[in-house]
Design a protein around this motif. Structure first.
Motif, PDB file in Angstrom:
ATOM      1  N   UNK A   1     -64.175  18.086  25.027  1.00 31.93           N
ATOM      2  CA  UNK A   1     -65.531  18.624  24.897  1.00 31.93           C
ATOM      3  C   UNK A   1     -66.117  18.187  23.568  1.00 31.93           C
ATOM      4  N   UNK A   2     -67.361  17.766  23.576  1.00 33.76           N
ATOM      5  CA  UNK A   2     -68.025  17.348  22.347  1.00 33.76           C
ATOM      6  C   UNK A   2     -68.782  18.536  21.764  1.00 33.76           C
TER       7      UNK A   2
ATOM      8  N   UNK B   1     -62.240  16.703  20.932  1.00 30.67           N
ATOM      9  CA  UNK B   1     -63.480  15.989  21.150  1.00 30.67           C
ATOM     10  C   UNK B   1     -63.222  14.616  21.732  1.00 30.67           C
ATOM     11  N   UNK B   2     -64.285  13.891  22.100  1.00 34.30           N
ATOM     12  CA  UNK B   2     -64.107  12.558  22.691  1.00 34.30           C
ATOM     13  C   UNK B   2     -63.333  11.603  21.802  1.00 34.30           C
ATOM     14  N   UNK B   3     -63.510  11.707  20.482  1.00 31.26           N
ATOM     15  CA  UNK B   3     -62.826  10.790  19.578  1.00 31.26           C
ATOM     16  C   UNK B   3     -61.330  11.060  19.497  1.00 31.26           C
ATOM     17  N   UNK B   4     -60.911  12.260  19.852  1.00 34.50           N
ATOM     18  CA  UNK B   4     -59.501  12.609  19.734  1.00 34.50           C
ATOM     19  C   UNK B   4     -58.733  12.640  21.030  1.00 34.50           C
ATOM     20  N   UNK B   5     -59.398  12.385  22.155  1.00 37.23           N
ATOM     21  CA  UNK B   5     -58.747  12.553  23.453  1.00 37.23           C
ATOM     22  C   UNK B   5     -57.575  11.604  23.650  1.00 37.23           C
ATOM     23  N   UNK B   6     -57.747  10.321  23.290  1.00 36.20           N
ATOM     24  CA  UNK B   6     -56.652   9.358  23.481  1.00 36.20           C
ATOM     25  C   UNK B   6     -55.453   9.718  22.626  1.00 36.20           C
ATOM     26  N   UNK B   7     -55.690  10.210  21.421  1.00 34.98           N
ATOM     27  CA  UNK B   7     -54.584  10.620  20.564  1.00 34.98           C
ATOM     28  C   UNK B   7     -53.868  11.831  21.137  1.00 34.98           C
ATOM     29  N   UNK B   8     -54.617  12.767  21.694  1.00 31.92           N
ATOM     30  CA  UNK B   8     -53.993  13.950  22.281  1.00 31.92           C
ATOM     31  C   UNK B   8     -53.067  13.586  23.430  1.00 31.92           C
TER      32      UNK B   8
ATOM     33  N   UNK C   1     -61.461  13.790  14.838  1.00 31.54           N
ATOM     34  CA  UNK C   1     -61.075  12.403  15.083  1.00 31.54           C
ATOM     35  C   UNK C   1     -59.655  12.245  15.606  1.00 31.54           C
ATOM     36  N   UNK C   2     -59.343  11.008  16.025  1.00 32.03           N
ATOM     37  CA  UNK C   2     -57.994  10.704  16.502  1.00 32.03           C
ATOM     38  C   UNK C   2     -56.950  10.953  15.418  1.00 32.03           C
ATOM     39  N   UNK C   3     -57.246  10.547  14.182  1.00 35.64           N
ATOM     40  CA  UNK C   3     -56.301  10.788  13.101  1.00 35.64           C
ATOM     41  C   UNK C   3     -56.035  12.251  12.880  1.00 35.64           C
TER      42      UNK C   3
ATOM     43  N   UNK D   1     -62.553   1.067   9.360  1.00 39.34           N
ATOM     44  CA  UNK D   1     -62.424   2.515   9.298  1.00 39.34           C
ATOM     45  C   UNK D   1     -63.702   3.125   9.823  1.00 39.34           C
ATOM     46  N   UNK D   2     -63.595   4.322  10.373  1.00 41.54           N
ATOM     47  CA  UNK D   2     -64.780   4.993  10.901  1.00 41.54           C
ATOM     48  C   UNK D   2     -65.796   5.242   9.792  1.00 41.54           C
ATOM     49  N   UNK D   3     -65.311   5.581   8.600  1.00 41.47           N
ATOM     50  CA  UNK D   3     -66.186   5.760   7.443  1.00 41.47           C
ATOM     51  C   UNK D   3     -66.110   4.509   6.582  1.00 41.47           C
TER      52      UNK D   3
END
Length: 350
Positions: free
Chosen positions: A55-56, A36-43, A10-12, A183-185
């Motif tokens: 990459x997923x 992964x896709x969820x973390x790309x913007x954070x990276x 994840x982004x977090x 939250x995601x969860x």
């Protein structure tokens, strides 16, 4: 030396890898991160990153794609094209880095390091063992240090992102407190009713409130803001959200990515912290913060995504008045050192 850092979730999680990435960057000519896709913007926000590969992975996430040989081999070819000399695979304590390490070996990377409790065979050159109860950011940095990397002089290992943008056009100029109710969860967020109660209490105490959320959370943010707060649901990307959080006096949020983004821009955090995961590993890192909730609730340590206890007592026992008191604690006096335990008792650390 060309280095690759991998963090596929994840982004977090990607934000918490920031200190390790900066250490790798200090000892490398070029650094890429594979996310992964969820973390790309954070990276894209992390200092020290020259390239982001996305990459997923079939072994990460709640709805992972099927394993496809052609896609795995295509990733190996993309990584091979980067001509990386070394790679670090970052993962949480309950995840295995070995599937990723296998792909990196197929890509021809000669030196790979990771935390692993499982026998890695020839997949790892550094099989590092995580110290017990280390915060996720510290554990990642520990691995980088064990691999021979060091933070540059003056870098204390806090979370960082690229300079946040000016978002006053969204928030207005007057001081404000952010409430991020989602939250995601679901287990890590209060009910919409409790989040709305927090907004009402903050407004009654004289705070101007800004409610934030992603594009899929606009109904939630509208229900929580209820005309009392500025509703930014769906109106910010991650970089813009960093600006909104940077301008806030404090951020009220669950244990989710925006809590770590707030820490990365140095804003105090009031955390609705569900004990489904350990606070010592996932609390807001190196910023003044207050943890609110019931650490002894029946969901403790379960890693549950949906609360397994009726009425969600770990978070829905937290009142709007407690939220307001916690915000006052962080915004009107220095945070105390140490911690307090108990149901819905603030835990204040700097």
């Amino acid at each position: 030396m060309r280095s690759l850092v991998v963090r596929l979730d994840s982004a977090g999680d990607v934000l918490l890898a920031g200190p390790a990435v900066r250490a790798v960057a200090a000892g490398s000519e070029r650094v890429a991160v594979l996310v992964g896709p969820a973390g790309a913007a954070a990276a894209q926000l992390l200092p020290g990153v020259d390239e982001v590969l996305e990459w997923e992975a079939p072994w990460v996430g709640l709805e992972p794609p099927p394993v496809r040989v052609d896609e795995v081999l295509a990733l190996a070819e993309r990584v091979a094209a980067g001509r990386f000399d070394r790679a670090l695979v970052l993962a949480s304590f309950h995840q295995s880095p070995l599937p990723t390490a296998l792909v990196l070996r197929l890509a021809g990377i000669r030196w790979i390091g990771a935390d692993s409790e499982h026998y890695p065979g020839s997949l790892l050159d550094l099989r590092h063992h995580r110290a017990p109860d280390r915060h996720e950011a510290e554990a990642a940095l520990d691995l980088a240090v064990a691999a021979g990397y060091r933070l540059p002089p003056g870098d204390q290992g806090e979370l960082r992102v690229s300079p946040p943008p000016d978002t006053r056009a969204l928030t207005g100029d007057d001081p404000y407190v952010v409430v991020h109710p989602g939250a995601q969860a679901p287990a890590r967020a209060p009910s919409p009713e409790r989040a709305a109660a927090a907004v009402r209490s903050l407004v009654a105490a004289g705070h101007r409130v800004v409610v934030t959320g992603g594009p899929e959370e606009t109904a939630l943010t509208a229900a929580v803001a209820r005309g009392l707060a500025v509703d930014l649901g769906g109106r910010t990307d991650l970089r813009q959200l960093s600006g909104v959080l940077a301008g806030a006096r404090a951020v009220v949020v669950g244990n989710t990515g925006p809590a770590h983004l707030a820490a990365a821009v140095g804003t105090p955090v009031v955390s609705w912290f569900a004990p489904v995961v350990p606070a010592e590993r996932w609390r807001p890192f190196r910023v003044p913060h207050v943890l609110l909730g019931r650490p002894d609730a029946g969901c403790a340590g379960t890693r549950a995504r949906v609360c397994p206890v009726p009425q969600h007592p770990c978070l829905d026992s937290v009142t709007g008045e407690e939220i307001t008191t916690a915000v006052a604690t962080l915004t009107t006096r220095p945070a105390a050192s140490g911690a307090a335990d108990g149901a819905s008792v603030p835990e204040v650390t700097a």
